[in-house]
Design a protein around this motif. Structure first.
Motif, PDB file in Angstrom:
ATOM      1  N   ALA A 194       0.754  -1.264   0.123  1.00  0.00           N
ATOM      2  CA  ALA A 194      -0.029  -0.126   0.033  1.00  0.00           C
ATOM      3  C   ALA A 194       0.735   1.306  -0.019  1.00  0.00           C
ATOM      4  CB  ALA A 194      -0.823   0.069   1.140  1.00  0.00           C
ATOM      5  N   ARG A 195       0.412   2.215  -0.575  1.00  0.00           N
ATOM      6  CA  ARG A 195       1.270   3.653  -0.659  1.00  0.00           C
ATOM      7  C   ARG A 195       0.278   4.244   0.716  1.00  0.00           C
ATOM      8  NH1 ARG A 195      -0.152   8.563  -4.357  1.00  0.00           N
ATOM      9  NH2 ARG A 195       1.671   9.990  -3.847  1.00  0.00           N
ATOM     10  N   PHE A 196       1.315   5.026   1.127  1.00  0.00           N
ATOM     11  CA  PHE A 196       0.811   6.059   2.283  1.00  0.00           C
ATOM     12  C   PHE A 196       1.384   7.531   1.892  1.00  0.00           C
ATOM     13  CE2 PHE A 196       0.762   1.732   4.142  1.00  0.00           C
ATOM     14  CZ  PHE A 196      -0.107   1.968   5.248  1.00  0.00           C
ATOM     15  N   VAL A 197       0.179   8.357   2.020  1.00  0.00           N
ATOM     16  CA  VAL A 197       0.143   9.732   1.577  1.00  0.00           C
ATOM     17  C   VAL A 197      -0.136  10.532   3.063  1.00  0.00           C
ATOM     18  CG1 VAL A 197      -0.379  11.688   0.295  1.00  0.00           C
ATOM     19  CG2 VAL A 197      -0.172   9.456  -0.676  1.00  0.00           C
ATOM     20  N   VAL A 198       0.876  11.169   3.500  1.00  0.00           N
ATOM     21  CA  VAL A 198       0.785  11.903   4.906  1.00  0.00           C
ATOM     22  C   VAL A 198       0.858  13.291   4.527  1.00  0.00           C
ATOM     23  CG1 VAL A 198       1.663  12.056   7.012  1.00  0.00           C
ATOM     24  CG2 VAL A 198       2.185  10.054   5.863  1.00  0.00           C
ATOM     25  N   MET A 199      -0.558  13.872   4.734  1.00  0.00           N
ATOM     26  CA  MET A 199      -0.739  15.525   4.765  1.00  0.00           C
ATOM     27  C   MET A 199      -0.404  16.145   5.958  1.00  0.00           C
ATOM     28  SD  MET A 199      -4.569  15.672   3.666  1.00  0.00           S
ATOM     29  CE  MET A 199      -5.866  14.997   4.747  1.00  0.00           C
ATOM     30  N   GLY A 200      -0.193  17.355   5.899  1.00  0.00           N
ATOM     31  CA  GLY A 200      -0.133  18.181   7.188  1.00  0.00           C
ATOM     32  C   GLY A 200       1.254  18.483   7.748  1.00  0.00           C
ATOM     33  N   GLY A 201       2.556  17.718   7.126  1.00  0.00           N
ATOM     34  CA  GLY A 201       3.755  18.202   7.596  1.00  0.00           C
ATOM     35  C   GLY A 201       4.552  17.646   6.600  1.00  0.00           C
ATOM     36  N   SER A 202       6.204  17.887   6.780  1.00  0.00           N
ATOM     37  CA  SER A 202       7.048  17.436   5.936  1.00  0.00           C
ATOM     38  C   SER A 202       7.671  16.264   6.382  1.00  0.00           C
ATOM     39  CB  SER A 202       7.902  18.416   5.884  1.00  0.00           C
ATOM     40  OG  SER A 202       8.664  18.523   7.243  1.00  0.00           O
ATOM     41  N   GLY A 203       7.165  15.745   7.696  1.00  0.00           N
ATOM     42  CA  GLY A 203       7.726  14.341   8.053  1.00  0.00           C
ATOM     43  C   GLY A 203       9.252  14.698   8.725  1.00  0.00           C
ATOM     44  N   CYS A 204       9.478  15.919   9.167  1.00  0.00           N
ATOM     45  CA  CYS A 204      10.816  16.150   9.801  1.00  0.00           C
ATOM     46  C   CYS A 204      11.138  15.239  11.083  1.00  0.00           C
ATOM     47  CB  CYS A 204      10.987  17.735   9.939  1.00  0.00           C
ATOM     48  SG  CYS A 204       9.636  18.195  11.156  1.00  0.00           S
ATOM     49  N   TRP A 205      10.013  14.895  11.810  1.00  0.00           N
ATOM     50  CA  TRP A 205      10.122  14.067  12.815  1.00  0.00           C
ATOM     51  C   TRP A 205      10.474  12.437  12.787  1.00  0.00           C
ATOM     52  CZ3 TRP A 205       6.808  10.074  12.389  1.00  0.00           C
ATOM     53  CH2 TRP A 205       5.550  10.091  11.549  1.00  0.00           C
ATOM     54  N   ALA A 206      10.091  12.120  11.476  1.00  0.00           N
ATOM     55  CA  ALA A 206      10.149  10.716  11.115  1.00  0.00           C
ATOM     56  C   ALA A 206      11.554  10.076  11.129  1.00  0.00           C
ATOM     57  CB  ALA A 206       9.569  10.333   9.886  1.00  0.00           C
ATOM     58  N   VAL A 207      11.687   8.767  11.153  1.00  0.00           N
ATOM     59  CA  VAL A 207      12.953   8.266  11.163  1.00  0.00           C
ATOM     60  C   VAL A 207      12.969   6.928  10.462  1.00  0.00           C
ATOM     61  CG1 VAL A 207      14.991   7.026  12.543  1.00  0.00           C
ATOM     62  CG2 VAL A 207      13.621   9.050  13.514  1.00  0.00           C
ATOM     63  N   ASP A 208      13.901   6.609   9.362  1.00  0.00           N
ATOM     64  CA  ASP A 208      13.728   5.614   8.554  1.00  0.00           C
ATOM     65  C   ASP A 208      12.367   5.445   7.959  1.00  0.00           C
ATOM     66  OD1 ASP A 208      14.299   2.881   7.420  1.00  0.00           O
ATOM     67  OD2 ASP A 208      13.841   1.997   9.217  1.00  0.00           O
ATOM     68  N   ILE A 209      12.202   6.362   6.991  1.00  0.00           N
ATOM     69  CA  ILE A 209      10.748   6.558   6.370  1.00  0.00           C
ATOM     70  C   ILE A 209      10.879   5.342   5.352  1.00  0.00           C
ATOM     71  CG2 ILE A 209       9.588   7.893   4.900  1.00  0.00           C
ATOM     72  CD1 ILE A 209      11.036  10.391   6.187  1.00  0.00           C
ATOM     73  N   PRO A 210       9.857   4.504   5.165  1.00  0.00           N
ATOM     74  CA  PRO A 210       9.559   3.391   4.224  1.00  0.00           C
ATOM     75  C   PRO A 210       9.554   4.112   3.207  1.00  0.00           C
ATOM     76  CG  PRO A 210       8.321   3.030   6.056  1.00  0.00           C
ATOM     77  CD  PRO A 210       8.778   4.469   6.443  1.00  0.00           C
ATOM     78  N   GLU A 211       9.960   3.307   1.581  1.00  0.00           N
ATOM     79  CA  GLU A 211       9.618   3.877   0.405  1.00  0.00           C
ATOM     80  C   GLU A 211       8.279   4.093   0.042  1.00  0.00           C
ATOM     81  OE1 GLU A 211      11.752   1.349  -2.314  1.00  0.00           O
ATOM     82  OE2 GLU A 211      13.691   1.766  -1.343  1.00  0.00           O
ATOM     83  N   ASN A 212       7.303   3.428   0.618  1.00  0.00           N
ATOM     84  CA  ASN A 212       5.837   3.585   0.533  1.00  0.00           C
ATOM     85  C   ASN A 212       5.299   4.768   1.183  1.00  0.00           C
ATOM     86  OD1 ASN A 212       6.157   2.217   2.607  1.00  0.00           O
ATOM     87  ND2 ASN A 212       4.356   0.983   2.342  1.00  0.00           N
ATOM     88  N   VAL A 213       5.872   5.537   1.742  1.00  0.00           N
ATOM     89  CA  VAL A 213       5.350   6.883   2.440  1.00  0.00           C
ATOM     90  C   VAL A 213       5.825   8.034   1.762  1.00  0.00           C
ATOM     91  CG1 VAL A 213       5.497   8.116   4.564  1.00  0.00           C
ATOM     92  CG2 VAL A 213       5.244   5.638   4.546  1.00  0.00           C
ATOM     93  N   THR A 214       4.767   8.949   1.524  1.00  0.00           N
ATOM     94  CA  THR A 214       5.063  10.341   0.955  1.00  0.00           C
ATOM     95  C   THR A 214       4.694  11.274   1.804  1.00  0.00           C
ATOM     96  OG1 THR A 214       5.104   9.359  -1.201  1.00  0.00           O
ATOM     97  CG2 THR A 214       4.628  11.742  -1.129  1.00  0.00           C
ATOM     98  N   PHE A 215       5.306  12.390   2.260  1.00  0.00           N
ATOM     99  CA  PHE A 215       4.799  13.605   2.833  1.00  0.00           C
ATOM    100  C   PHE A 215       4.610  14.806   1.927  1.00  0.00           C
ATOM    101  CE2 PHE A 215       7.093  10.906   5.981  1.00  0.00           C
ATOM    102  CZ  PHE A 215       6.300  10.954   7.190  1.00  0.00           C
ATOM    103  N   THR A 216       3.313  15.306   2.134  1.00  0.00           N
ATOM    104  CA  THR A 216       2.881  16.408   1.272  1.00  0.00           C
ATOM    105  C   THR A 216       3.054  17.799   1.778  1.00  0.00           C
ATOM    106  OG1 THR A 216       0.916  16.508   2.085  1.00  0.00           O
ATOM    107  CG2 THR A 216       1.133  14.839   0.381  1.00  0.00           C
ATOM    108  N   GLY A 217       3.630  17.921   3.077  1.00  0.00           N
ATOM    109  CA  GLY A 217       3.181  19.114   3.551  1.00  0.00           C
ATOM    110  C   GLY A 217       1.935  19.545   3.667  1.00  0.00           C
TER     111      GLY A 217
END
Length: 330
Positions: free
Chosen positions: A193-216
């Motif tokens: 599955a593809r995961f799209v995360v809106m609302g932020g850049s993901g600056c908090w995330a560690v070891d981001i999987p390839e199937n995750v996208t941050f939109t800001g």
């Protein structure tokens, strides 16, 4: 006699949304005196509005907070009470203000100041869950469902995308509160599955999987909802989350950490259950069993109609006033 002056103060973002909606949908003109940023304190226009108000609505600003900021704000409002025009005070509880107050009281904090401040005004709860939580600490709040204009869905619901896509919301500043780590763990476990995360850049995330996208931050996320297969809102505490509502408006399956009709309830922190539900939806999608749910979309349109909600809010804000500044909207 001049029209009553109603001033919304407290959380500036939500106060401005409410003021704009009241004018558009209910024909009620109100002022905003936001006080949630340090520079707001020095704005004379805000204090002038408060001093001459007939009704002061504290949006998300709980009375008697034990924090230094809460005490300073209560002192400022006491100054307005002493020197300003005689007015009504309304506390409009909208979300985490309820959570923090309940936690303070349950932790054994001295409640005398809270009780004294709360008794000076009347209370409105922005949702039934908030109303129930306030009742546990002895606050009798009138239910006035929070009003806003959700993202507009097309009359014909868009089809689900070919590839399974999970849409969620995690702001950078509160990633723990919005289940950020839980989302990343689920994405690692469900790589199909593809995961799209809106609302932020993901600056908090560690070891981001390839199937995750941050939109800001996205001003108009309609296309994100249209290109999603399901919505996940994993939040520690909530009133009724806009992301969940908007997912329903687009007819998408919605996984939500708070009970809400037409959604799949997964408690906050239960990552194993979140993984199980997402995996099940991926399987159903692959089997061709998922489609936009017109019944849930219809329910959401009726329940969260902004005109009805803003008119209800206007009625409550002007209750007891001789000349409410309202007109029938066209």
């Amino acid at each position: 006699m001049s029209a009553p002056r109603i001033v919304l103060t407290g959380q500036g973002h939500w106060s401005r949304i409410l003021a704009k909606g009241l004018a558009r949908h209910a024909g009620l003109a109100v002022q905003v005196a936001a006080l949630d940023r340090p520079r707001d304190v020095g704005r004379l226009a805000a204090w002038r509005a408060l001093l001459f108000a007939d009704v002061i609505v504290r949006v998300g600003f709980r009375p008697g907070a034990a924090t230094w900021r809460g005490q300073a704000l209560d002192a400022a409002f006491a100054f307005v009470d002493m020197l300003g025009k005689k007015h009504q005070t309304i506390y409009y509880w909208i979300g985490s203000d309820v959570q923090r107050t309940v936690e303070e009281i349950q932790s054994g904090c001295d409640t005398r100041r809270f009780r004294r401040m709360a008794a000076r005004g009347r209370h409105m709860a922005g949702s039934r869950p908030l109303q129930r939580d306030l009742a546990t600490i002895g606050v009798d709040a009138t239910l006035v469902d929070f009003a806003w204009a959700p993202v507009a869905a097309p009359s014909v619901l868009p089809p689900l995308p070919e590839g399974f896509t999970v849409l969620t919301y995690v702001p950078d500043a509160r990633s723990d509160f919005y289940g950020g780590v839980q989302i990343l763990r689920t994405a690692r476990t469900v790589p199909g599955a593809r995961f799209v995360v809106m609302g932020g850049s993901g600056c908090w995330a560690v070891d981001i999987p390839e199937n995750v996208t941050f939109t800001g931050w996205v001003d108009d996320p309609a296309s994100l909802y249209a290109n999603s297969s399901c919505i996940v809102r994993m939040v520690e505490y909530d009133s009724v989350g806009g992301t969940a509502v908007e997912g329903l408006l687009f007819g998408r399956p919605v996984i939500y950490s708070r009970p809400l009709e037409h959604t799949i309830h997964v408690p906050f922190g239960d990552v194993d259950e979140l993984i199980r539900v997402v995996t099940e939806l991926v399987g159903r999608h692959a089997a061709g069993e998922l489609a936009p749910d017109t019944d849930s979309a219809r329910w959401a349109r009726e329940q969260f109609d902004p005109e009805k909600r803003f008119r209800r809010l206007a009625e409550e804000l002007t209750r007891g006033l001789d000349q409410p500044n309202t007109r029938e909207s066209s």
